[in-house]
Design a protein around this motif. Structure first.
Motif: not given
Lengths: 104, 104
Positions: A70-77
């Motif tokens: 998987t890819t994890t994307t962080v967008d703010g919280r």
């Protein structure tokens, strides 16, 4: 601004490591949910039919990400998870379909 | 007279258990060798390109058999291993092909 957490390059994804990541009932349920519902999907524990705490779920997401599943994307919280469908199909054709299909 | 060691019924083969059995470099090499060379294949350590002792190899064969991946047949002092290709194809179509194919 959204950023991706570190993950292996497609060419460095290792089959044994992927199998170890998938060989867990919680992680398999996560992967199946994403495959069924489409991605990107939120990471939060109330989005999945698994009986684990948030910290444990974070651990499982990390195992999947570090294995190249998987890819994890962080967008703010917020964090979003995407299956690396193309990368996995390229490296191990048929594997993802085989493990996310409903068993006979 | 040849006899089969105990193994799970086709319907009782569990995907997580199969993935756990496959998620090991030695066991994956054993399965790939059988898939490539055809079966039944002898169990002996000199028939496989793995760097383990006979006792360790016996353990790996047991894990594969108990997971439902292989059948072990005992004939006198000799043991033969067969991939449960039909059973695995029926339960988890494409899985065995995906893990035994040469990686891209």
């Amino acid at each position: 601004m959204a950023r991706q957490l570190p993950q292996p390059h497609r060419d460095d994804i290792d089959l044994v490591t992927v199998l170890q990541a998938l060989a867990d009932p919680v992680r398999l349920e996560l992967i199946r949910t994403i495959a069924r519902e489409g991605d990107p999907r939120p990471c939060s524990v109330d989005c999945y039919d698994v009986d684990v705490k948030a910290a444990t779920l974070s651990h499982h997401w990390r195992v999947l990400r570090e294995a190249g599943v998987t890819t994890t994307t962080v967008d703010g919280r917020r964090r979003w998870v995407t299956l690396r469908t193309d990368d996995l199909h390229t490296r191990f054709p048929g594997l993802l379909d085989a493990v996310t299909a409903d068993p006979a």
